[in-house]
Scaffold this active site. Sequence first.
Site, PDB file in Angstrom:
ATOM      1  CD1 TRP A 102      63.598  14.362  15.608  1.00  0.00           C
ATOM      2  CD2 TRP A 102      64.351  16.217  14.608  1.00  0.00           C
ATOM      3  NE1 TRP A 102      64.727  14.035  14.876  1.00  0.00           N
ATOM      4  CE2 TRP A 102      65.203  15.136  14.259  1.00  0.00           C
ATOM      5  CE3 TRP A 102      64.635  17.484  14.094  1.00  0.00           C
ATOM      6  CZ2 TRP A 102      66.314  15.301  13.414  1.00  0.00           C
ATOM      7  CZ3 TRP A 102      65.741  17.646  13.258  1.00  0.00           C
ATOM      8  CH2 TRP A 102      66.563  16.561  12.931  1.00  0.00           C
ATOM      9  CG  ASP A 172      58.269  16.655  12.212  1.00  0.00           C
ATOM     10  OD1 ASP A 172      58.259  15.836  11.265  1.00  0.00           O
ATOM     11  OD2 ASP A 172      59.311  17.050  12.768  1.00  0.00           O
ATOM     12  CE  LYS A 196      64.459  10.751   9.971  1.00  0.00           C
ATOM     13  NZ  LYS A 196      64.195  12.128  10.350  1.00  0.00           N
TER      14      LYS A 196
HETATM   15  C1  LIG Z   1      64.545  13.393  10.696  1.00  0.00           C
HETATM   16  C2  LIG Z   1      63.552  14.303  11.301  1.00  0.00           C
HETATM   17  C3  LIG Z   1      63.532  15.685  11.036  1.00  0.00           C
HETATM   18  C4  LIG Z   1      64.574  16.366  10.168  1.00  0.00           C
HETATM   19  O1  LIG Z   1      64.423  16.010   8.860  1.00  0.00           O
HETATM   20  P1  LIG Z   1      65.300  16.711   7.699  1.00  0.00           P
HETATM   21  O2  LIG Z   1      64.715  16.100   6.483  1.00  0.00           O
HETATM   22  O3  LIG Z   1      66.718  16.344   7.954  1.00  0.00           O
HETATM   23  O4  LIG Z   1      65.061  18.165   7.778  1.00  0.00           O
HETATM   24  C5  LIG Z   1      62.550  16.460  11.613  1.00  0.00           C
HETATM   25  N1  LIG Z   1      61.624  15.919  12.411  1.00  0.00           N
HETATM   26  C6  LIG Z   1      61.610  14.598  12.703  1.00  0.00           C
HETATM   27  C7  LIG Z   1      60.548  14.057  13.595  1.00  0.00           C
HETATM   28  C8  LIG Z   1      62.568  13.749  12.153  1.00  0.00           C
HETATM   29  O5  LIG Z   1      62.549  12.453  12.446  1.00  0.00           O
END
Ligand SMILES: *Cc1c(COP(=O)(O)O)cnc(C)c1O
Length: 360
Positions: A102, A172, A196
Amino acid sequence: MTRVYNFSAGPAAMPIAVLERIRADIPDWNGTGMTVMEVSHRGKAFMETAAKAGQDVRDLLGINDDYSVLFIQGGATMQFSMAPLNLAAVGQTVDYVQTGSWSIKAVAEARRYCRVNIAADSADRKFTYIPPASEWQLDPDAAYVHYTPNETIDGVEFHFIPQTAGVPLVADMSSTILSRPVDVSRFGIIYAGAQKNIGPAGLTLVIIRKDLLEPARPDIPSLLAYRIYAESDSMTNTPPTFAWYVAGLVFEHLKNEGGLESVGRRNQRKASKLYAAIDDSQFYSNPVQPDCRSWMNVPFVLADPALDSRFLAGAGQAGLTNLKGHRSVGGMRASIYNATSEAAVDALIQYMREFERRNG
Ligand SMILES: *Cc1c(COP(=O)(O)O)cnc(C)c1O
């Protein structure tokens, strides 16, 4: 009713109490004779629900008035663009810590707008550790430092908050938000896609220090400007009302569970027992350096990959789903977010032992 033990990486399992509440709210929500998805986002009923969700997440994370809490669409991926577009002037340098799949994506997007300095990178050992902070090459003039506290695919997690000498820290937290207490005051921006640990996909939580709200580039689209959301209570245009309502139910649920201290203790217990089961066996292994292992996403491989499909099929029959590892990593991955119960983890460990006994 049949519910499986769901180890999905995202969209992920939801708390059953929240699902039952949603069901009870359909088709008559709060005596309105309508569901929440059928009312105006500017009406009193929804405005109150939205505001309560914002307050509850503030209470859970201890967010003070120096921060705005925003509810945005576009997922965490849109934040890969919004952070650089709002925080960095044209040509300015930004620092990124690259620790897995990511953060690589975040870097690629930032490169479209900024000079990216990779302050640290763990590609040399296939993203199985966090480079020690003492070795990072931070640029003191960077507009911000970006990192990914939990790498969902690689299963590595920071168990410390980086020091950035006054440069705003952008995180993030998509796959670790609300999994334990966190000191929000250490951050410039925290963002997280909802699917999540928060609620249905379609919603992104952004916690931003108010002095960072003014875009560094005045010409960006208004829907990509944090300030526009802050000024409109995240109702610049029609927000994802149903997802916002469900997120609010999840926040309420976490408060009822005793808040993030108790949620964090349970998450730590879940992760410890799963890693212990992996480490104690000769059959399963996890490649991540032990002090960098994720509490939320636990990748593991079988001694013989030829057994993978048999493992997954048997797991499915035992009511354990979504254990297949990410295609880039292979093997298995158990995502054990807040809503995946301790009983689910126990059932997985029991299945793993049984499978090893029969096939190991
Ligand atoms: C799932 C995830 C993303 C992407 O998320 P989207 O909502 O699909 O854009 C980005 N960073 C991390 C750490 C993730 O787990």
